[in-house]
Design a protein around this motif. Sequence first.
Motif, PDB file in Angstrom:
ATOM      1  N   LEU A 131       1.368  -1.229  -0.012  1.00  0.00           N
ATOM      2  CA  LEU A 131       0.184  -0.319   0.444  1.00  0.00           C
ATOM      3  C   LEU A 131       0.847   0.961  -0.117  1.00  0.00           C
ATOM      4  O   LEU A 131       0.652   2.049  -0.168  1.00  0.00           O
ATOM      5  CB  LEU A 131      -0.482   0.209   0.951  1.00  0.00           C
ATOM      6  N   ARG A 158      -4.766   5.933   0.083  1.00  0.00           N
ATOM      7  CA  ARG A 158      -4.885   5.768   1.702  1.00  0.00           C
ATOM      8  C   ARG A 158      -4.976   6.768   3.033  1.00  0.00           C
ATOM      9  O   ARG A 158      -4.405   7.462   3.713  1.00  0.00           O
ATOM     10  CB  ARG A 158      -3.961   4.588   2.154  1.00  0.00           C
ATOM     11  N   ASP A 181      -9.024   2.770   8.821  1.00  0.00           N
ATOM     12  CA  ASP A 181      -8.941   2.744   7.556  1.00  0.00           C
ATOM     13  C   ASP A 181      -9.306   3.054   7.000  1.00  0.00           C
ATOM     14  O   ASP A 181     -10.846   2.040   6.354  1.00  0.00           O
ATOM     15  CB  ASP A 181      -7.873   1.457   7.428  1.00  0.00           C
ATOM     16  N   ARG A 182      -8.998   4.295   5.579  1.00  0.00           N
ATOM     17  CA  ARG A 182      -9.852   4.548   4.024  1.00  0.00           C
ATOM     18  C   ARG A 182      -8.875   4.325   3.304  1.00  0.00           C
ATOM     19  O   ARG A 182      -7.915   5.016   3.089  1.00  0.00           O
ATOM     20  CB  ARG A 182     -10.248   6.454   4.018  1.00  0.00           C
ATOM     21  N   GLN A 183      -9.610   3.836   2.472  1.00  0.00           N
ATOM     22  CA  GLN A 183      -8.849   3.288   0.683  1.00  0.00           C
ATOM     23  C   GLN A 183      -9.248   3.662   0.356  1.00  0.00           C
ATOM     24  O   GLN A 183     -10.411   3.499   0.280  1.00  0.00           O
ATOM     25  CB  GLN A 183      -8.587   1.704   0.721  1.00  0.00           C
ATOM     26  N   TYR A 190     -13.813   4.531  -2.321  1.00  0.00           N
ATOM     27  CA  TYR A 190     -13.261   4.296  -0.943  1.00  0.00           C
ATOM     28  C   TYR A 190     -14.342   3.268   0.138  1.00  0.00           C
ATOM     29  O   TYR A 190     -15.422   2.898  -0.416  1.00  0.00           O
ATOM     30  CB  TYR A 190     -13.005   5.160  -0.044  1.00  0.00           C
TER      31      TYR A 190
END
Length: 301
Positions: A131, A158, A181-183, A190
């Motif tokens: 990531l 991210r 966690d935000r992706q 997202y």
Amino acid sequence: MAVGGMLLLAACDQPAPTAPAAVTAAPTAVPASPAPFGTAFQLPTAPAAAATPAAASRGTVCAFPIKLADGSAYEAARYNFNWQQGITTQQLNTRAGTLQLEGQVTIAAGERSLVILHRADTAPTLEVTDLWPPGSTLLIDPLTGASETRRADGTVARQLLMDAVGDTRGMPAYLDIKSVDRQFDAAGSYILRITTNTAHEGKFIWSFQELEIAIGEERIVQRTLSSGKQLNLYYPTKGKYSDYTGTVVVQANTVTWPLQDGGLLPFAARSATSAAAVDKTEAYPAELFSSLWELAAASCG
């Protein structure tokens, strides 16, 4: 210039950059602070002794000041380094000391950047993952335990908010929030994921227990009743709550929501039971990282 609630100090207000001769005179050491802000120095990044005996790679460090909205001022720095193929550990000398980089042997080799806001102690180790790919930048604020990864084009990939483990006053570990966690994908959609310290096992003690994600002023709740039945609820900014009809994925010690709207808003998480609140995080400092990214680009190119 004010950006995201912070005052950016232009590099032109700082002393003139150090002459090249000063850099080559001590090529293996990071210049002691204070040093002219916005100046790039040669920085050694050598594999640890237990790693592959490949020759040391070199990167650069560029230090710059940042002044927060409350008037407090700190030093930040951007570190460029080359992760080498086939190694699992590599040392990076920062202005706060040596940072041990760790990653799987399969991690792709290549140039990466790290921006640290030096206003609290940095953890002694930092993981290099898929990531954080070559060409991207990882920004870290050790004080809040938050980080942000930016792609080479500057878009956010991210946002990670870490939370202390063991701060639930004796409540079960499956309600102890470990991270949020935000992706983002390339299109801007997202996922938001809460990870707790452990997965739930056994009976449910209370009438209900829940994990909640907040996006701006709106909230989505994943609630589990004592019978084991799960409810998904949506709380708007104003008005009554309703059933949440979007996708929710519950797996082991994680709850994940795929979303499209609200990607620019700060997020936070909390856990609770029918008897009491258990754990909560602070809101993700989105404006801080936006300002840190813009200031690093303006100061260091």
